[in-house]
Design a protein around this motif. Structure first.
Motif, PDB file in Angstrom:
ATOM      1  N   GLU A 179     -64.907  48.826 -20.506  1.00 36.92           N
ATOM      2  CA  GLU A 179     -65.371  48.351 -21.974  1.00 36.92           C
ATOM      3  C   GLU A 179     -65.475  46.773 -22.066  1.00 36.92           C
ATOM      4  OE1 GLU A 179     -62.138  49.306 -24.827  1.00 36.92           O
ATOM      5  OE2 GLU A 179     -61.573  51.085 -23.975  1.00 36.92           O
ATOM      6  N   ILE A 180     -64.893  45.921 -21.364  1.00 35.89           N
ATOM      7  CA  ILE A 180     -65.460  44.547 -21.453  1.00 35.89           C
ATOM      8  C   ILE A 180     -66.579  44.093 -20.762  1.00 35.89           C
ATOM      9  CG2 ILE A 180     -64.539  42.191 -20.554  1.00 35.89           C
ATOM     10  CD1 ILE A 180     -61.739  42.923 -20.511  1.00 35.89           C
ATOM     11  N   ILE A 181     -66.984  44.999 -19.706  1.00 38.00           N
ATOM     12  CA  ILE A 181     -68.332  44.629 -19.159  1.00 38.00           C
ATOM     13  C   ILE A 181     -69.555  45.133 -20.017  1.00 38.00           C
ATOM     14  CG2 ILE A 181     -69.835  45.460 -17.121  1.00 38.00           C
ATOM     15  CD1 ILE A 181     -67.327  45.220 -15.452  1.00 38.00           C
ATOM     16  N   LYS A 182     -69.117  46.381 -20.490  1.00 37.20           N
ATOM     17  CA  LYS A 182     -69.970  46.844 -21.544  1.00 37.20           C
ATOM     18  C   LYS A 182     -70.434  46.242 -22.789  1.00 37.20           C
ATOM     19  CE  LYS A 182     -71.059  51.358 -23.941  1.00 37.20           C
ATOM     20  NZ  LYS A 182     -70.605  52.676 -24.252  1.00 37.20           N
ATOM     21  N   GLU A 183     -69.365  45.167 -23.101  1.00 38.29           N
ATOM     22  CA  GLU A 183     -69.523  44.682 -24.244  1.00 38.29           C
ATOM     23  C   GLU A 183     -69.909  43.208 -23.870  1.00 38.29           C
ATOM     24  OE1 GLU A 183     -65.591  44.374 -25.952  1.00 38.29           O
ATOM     25  OE2 GLU A 183     -65.954  46.483 -26.801  1.00 38.29           O
ATOM     26  N   GLY A 184     -70.384  42.935 -22.571  1.00 37.63           N
ATOM     27  CA  GLY A 184     -71.172  41.949 -22.025  1.00 37.63           C
ATOM     28  C   GLY A 184     -70.078  40.758 -21.362  1.00 37.63           C
ATOM     29  N   GLY A 185     -68.789  40.962 -21.259  1.00 35.04           N
ATOM     30  CA  GLY A 185     -67.891  40.197 -20.696  1.00 35.04           C
ATOM     31  C   GLY A 185     -67.760  40.433 -19.102  1.00 35.04           C
ATOM     32  N   ILE A 186     -66.819  39.545 -18.522  1.00 30.92           N
ATOM     33  CA  ILE A 186     -66.573  39.487 -17.426  1.00 30.92           C
ATOM     34  C   ILE A 186     -65.186  39.905 -16.852  1.00 30.92           C
ATOM     35  CG2 ILE A 186     -66.480  38.112 -15.110  1.00 30.92           C
ATOM     36  CD1 ILE A 186     -68.774  36.612 -16.444  1.00 30.92           C
ATOM     37  N   ALA A 187     -65.100  40.974 -15.945  1.00 29.72           N
ATOM     38  CA  ALA A 187     -63.520  41.277 -15.665  1.00 29.72           C
ATOM     39  C   ALA A 187     -63.654  42.108 -14.533  1.00 29.72           C
ATOM     40  CB  ALA A 187     -62.961  42.136 -17.178  1.00 29.72           C
ATOM     41  N   ASP A 188     -62.297  42.271 -13.935  1.00 31.78           N
ATOM     42  CA  ASP A 188     -62.106  42.945 -12.881  1.00 31.78           C
ATOM     43  C   ASP A 188     -60.503  43.191 -13.113  1.00 31.78           C
ATOM     44  OD1 ASP A 188     -62.123  44.331 -10.571  1.00 31.78           O
ATOM     45  OD2 ASP A 188     -62.849  42.678  -9.389  1.00 31.78           O
ATOM     46  N   TYR A 189     -59.900  44.275 -11.980  1.00 29.80           N
ATOM     47  CA  TYR A 189     -58.647  44.546 -12.106  1.00 29.80           C
ATOM     48  C   TYR A 189     -58.120  44.540 -10.887  1.00 29.80           C
ATOM     49  CZ  TYR A 189     -59.714  49.267 -10.417  1.00 29.80           C
ATOM     50  OH  TYR A 189     -60.096  50.237  -9.525  1.00 29.80           O
ATOM     51  N   VAL A 190     -56.481  44.364 -10.885  1.00 32.81           N
ATOM     52  CA  VAL A 190     -55.641  44.517  -9.826  1.00 32.81           C
ATOM     53  C   VAL A 190     -54.547  45.167 -10.252  1.00 32.81           C
ATOM     54  CG1 VAL A 190     -53.953  43.123  -8.272  1.00 32.81           C
ATOM     55  CG2 VAL A 190     -56.235  42.111  -9.134  1.00 32.81           C
ATOM     56  N   LEU A 191     -54.075  46.301  -9.234  1.00 35.83           N
ATOM     57  CA  LEU A 191     -53.083  46.980  -9.385  1.00 35.83           C
ATOM     58  C   LEU A 191     -51.604  46.203  -8.879  1.00 35.83           C
ATOM     59  CD1 LEU A 191     -54.183  50.692  -8.425  1.00 35.83           C
ATOM     60  CD2 LEU A 191     -54.199  49.534 -10.855  1.00 35.83           C
ATOM     61  N   CYS A 192     -50.659  46.080  -9.719  1.00 32.07           N
ATOM     62  CA  CYS A 192     -49.634  45.246  -9.197  1.00 32.07           C
ATOM     63  C   CYS A 192     -48.457  45.730  -9.856  1.00 32.07           C
ATOM     64  CB  CYS A 192     -50.022  43.867  -9.852  1.00 32.07           C
ATOM     65  SG  CYS A 192     -48.748  42.747  -9.422  1.00 32.07           S
ATOM     66  N   ASP A 193     -47.288  45.685  -9.078  1.00 30.56           N
ATOM     67  CA  ASP A 193     -45.680  45.765  -9.578  1.00 30.56           C
ATOM     68  C   ASP A 193     -45.363  44.282  -9.988  1.00 30.56           C
ATOM     69  OD1 ASP A 193     -43.155  45.992 -10.000  1.00 30.56           O
ATOM     70  OD2 ASP A 193     -42.638  46.861  -8.084  1.00 30.56           O
ATOM     71  N   VAL A 194     -45.409  44.040 -11.283  1.00 31.80           N
ATOM     72  CA  VAL A 194     -45.161  42.563 -11.589  1.00 31.80           C
ATOM     73  C   VAL A 194     -43.738  42.168 -11.191  1.00 31.80           C
ATOM     74  CG1 VAL A 194     -46.945  42.282 -13.311  1.00 31.80           C
ATOM     75  CG2 VAL A 194     -44.813  43.383 -14.035  1.00 31.80           C
ATOM     76  N   SER A 195     -42.889  43.016 -10.829  1.00 31.26           N
ATOM     77  CA  SER A 195     -41.432  42.617 -10.739  1.00 31.26           C
ATOM     78  C   SER A 195     -41.223  42.463  -9.445  1.00 31.26           C
ATOM     79  CB  SER A 195     -40.364  43.806 -11.414  1.00 31.26           C
ATOM     80  OG  SER A 195     -40.582  44.978 -10.446  1.00 31.26           O
ATOM     81  N   ASP A 196     -42.210  42.681  -8.510  1.00 30.35           N
ATOM     82  CA  ASP A 196     -42.222  42.428  -7.100  1.00 30.35           C
ATOM     83  C   ASP A 196     -42.987  41.125  -6.597  1.00 30.35           C
ATOM     84  OD1 ASP A 196     -41.811  43.638  -4.060  1.00 30.35           O
ATOM     85  OD2 ASP A 196     -43.887  43.345  -4.117  1.00 30.35           O
ATOM     86  N   TRP A 197     -42.306  40.152  -6.015  1.00 30.50           N
ATOM     87  CA  TRP A 197     -42.866  38.842  -5.613  1.00 30.50           C
ATOM     88  C   TRP A 197     -44.004  39.074  -4.807  1.00 30.50           C
ATOM     89  CZ3 TRP A 197     -44.154  34.308  -6.851  1.00 30.50           C
ATOM     90  CH2 TRP A 197     -44.275  33.442  -6.023  1.00 30.50           C
ATOM     91  N   ASP A 198     -44.041  39.670  -3.728  1.00 35.26           N
ATOM     92  CA  ASP A 198     -45.346  40.055  -2.825  1.00 35.26           C
ATOM     93  C   ASP A 198     -46.296  40.479  -3.469  1.00 35.26           C
ATOM     94  OD1 ASP A 198     -43.593  38.923  -0.703  1.00 35.26           O
ATOM     95  OD2 ASP A 198     -43.186  41.007   0.202  1.00 35.26           O
ATOM     96  N   SER A 199     -46.015  41.348  -4.315  1.00 34.61           N
ATOM     97  CA  SER A 199     -47.195  42.050  -5.152  1.00 34.61           C
ATOM     98  C   SER A 199     -47.837  40.875  -6.279  1.00 34.61           C
ATOM     99  CB  SER A 199     -46.748  43.073  -5.904  1.00 34.61           C
ATOM    100  OG  SER A 199     -47.727  43.902  -6.755  1.00 34.61           O
ATOM    101  N   VAL A 200     -46.945  40.080  -6.837  1.00 31.97           N
ATOM    102  CA  VAL A 200     -47.516  39.059  -7.631  1.00 31.97           C
ATOM    103  C   VAL A 200     -48.147  38.100  -6.962  1.00 31.97           C
ATOM    104  CG1 VAL A 200     -46.736  37.280  -9.223  1.00 31.97           C
ATOM    105  CG2 VAL A 200     -45.665  39.642  -9.395  1.00 31.97           C
ATOM    106  N   GLN A 201     -47.836  37.571  -6.043  1.00 32.36           N
ATOM    107  CA  GLN A 201     -48.480  36.607  -4.846  1.00 32.36           C
ATOM    108  C   GLN A 201     -49.879  37.364  -4.750  1.00 32.36           C
ATOM    109  OE1 GLN A 201     -45.131  35.949  -1.919  1.00 32.36           O
ATOM    110  NE2 GLN A 201     -45.896  33.874  -2.378  1.00 32.36           N
ATOM    111  N   ALA A 202     -49.893  38.782  -4.257  1.00 32.98           N
ATOM    112  CA  ALA A 202     -51.166  39.292  -4.012  1.00 32.98           C
ATOM    113  C   ALA A 202     -52.096  39.156  -4.942  1.00 32.98           C
ATOM    114  CB  ALA A 202     -50.840  40.688  -3.373  1.00 32.98           C
ATOM    115  N   LEU A 203     -51.740  39.377  -6.219  1.00 38.52           N
ATOM    116  CA  LEU A 203     -52.657  39.526  -7.187  1.00 38.52           C
ATOM    117  C   LEU A 203     -53.215  38.275  -7.648  1.00 38.52           C
ATOM    118  CD1 LEU A 203     -52.336  38.702 -10.652  1.00 38.52           C
ATOM    119  CD2 LEU A 203     -50.029  39.818 -10.279  1.00 38.52           C
ATOM    120  N   VAL A 204     -52.574  36.764  -7.637  1.00 39.26           N
ATOM    121  CA  VAL A 204     -52.788  35.761  -7.822  1.00 39.26           C
ATOM    122  C   VAL A 204     -53.978  35.361  -6.732  1.00 39.26           C
ATOM    123  CG1 VAL A 204     -52.328  33.194  -7.676  1.00 39.26           C
ATOM    124  CG2 VAL A 204     -50.954  35.008  -9.056  1.00 39.26           C
TER     125      VAL A 204
END
Length: 259
Positions: A50-75
């Motif tokens: 949706e964002i790209i179709k509207e001319g924006g820049i975006a990507d995604y990461v799948l993450c368990d935000v309650s897990d430290w290793d997962s959060v470090q990986a997303l950053v």
């Protein structure tokens, strides 16, 4: 007019639905490069598209935000993709309704981990970047529920949201050393897809208890977050703003009737 956030790299946790999606889309429309953080791939992809179709820049990461290793990986993934992290919108949250008499310790822990622990972890993971850049913005999505109001079945949710406000007070002092601010937006009743099953009659009764006579839009929360992310808010930190159409103001429905 606020100073543009064009090309500012923005992480939005819980960014594929509801308020988080609203924040992601508004920030992208203002020129930010947005990293959507979510658990479900289908909704994350759909929001990015949706964002790209509207001319924006975006990507995604799948993450368990309650897990430290997962959060470090997303950053780290965000750094690899976009080269920096300028703004963190710590928005991820769940709100299962269950009264204390039926709530298990695991129910409590799940909400606290997803809502409160994840706020700490995501901020902690961004600290080395903010310190190196000597600049950063953090915006936390809290709620009126917990800090100001209560509702049966949401003792764990309310505690997590009040906890976020306690967190930002000390976090603001610790982040100030590298020119980084942290503030919170406290939404009232906001129209999201999570309310779709409640029915028109129930939604109308919710709106009737609000002085401005309507539920808020996700854009209302996103615009408050946008202000906190702007250069114009550079001298504001450790604070919170209620965005609720006046919901917390009436003493009773009689007060609404007197309007």
């Amino acid at each position: 007019m606020l100073t543009p956030i064009k090309n500012k790299v923005t992480i939005v946790t819980g960014g594929s639905k509801g308020i988080g999606k609203g924040i992601a889309k508004v920030f992208a429309k203002q020129g930010a490069k947005v990293m959507i953080v979510a658990r479900g791939e289908d909704s994350a992809k759909a929001t990015v598209n949706e964002i790209i179709k509207e001319g924006g820049i975006a990507d995604y990461v799948l993450c368990d935000v309650s897990d430290w290793d997962s959060v470090q990986a997303l950053v780290n993934t965000t750094l690899e993709k976009f080269g920096s992290v300028d703004i963190l919108c710590a928005n991820a949250g769940i709100f299962p309704q269950i009264k204390m008499s039926e709530m298990s310790p695991d129910d409590w822990d799940q909400v606290m981990s997803t809502n409160l622990k994840s706020t700490f972890l995501s901020v902690k993971a961004c600290i080395p970047i903010f310190e190196k850049q000597n600049k950063g913005r953090v915006i936390v999505t809290s709620s009126i529920t917990g800090p100001i109001t209560g509702y049966p079945g949401w003792s764990h949710y309310g505690a997590s949201k009040a906890g976020q406000l306690g967190f930002i007070k000390t976090a603001a002092m610790e982040l100030a050393g590298f020119n980084t601010t942290i503030n919170a937006v406290m939404p009232g009743n906001i129209a999201t897809e999570g309310l779709d099953d409640l029915g028109e009659e129930y939604l109308a009764s919710m709106a009737a208890s609000i002085p401005l006579k309507s539920l808020g839009a996700v854009e209302d929360i996103a615009n408050a977050a946008l202000f906190f992310a702007s250069d114009e808010a550079s001298y504001i930190t450790g604070q919170q703003i209620v965005v609720d159409g006046g919901q917390i103001l009436p003493e009773s429905m009689d007060a609404i009737a007197e309007m």
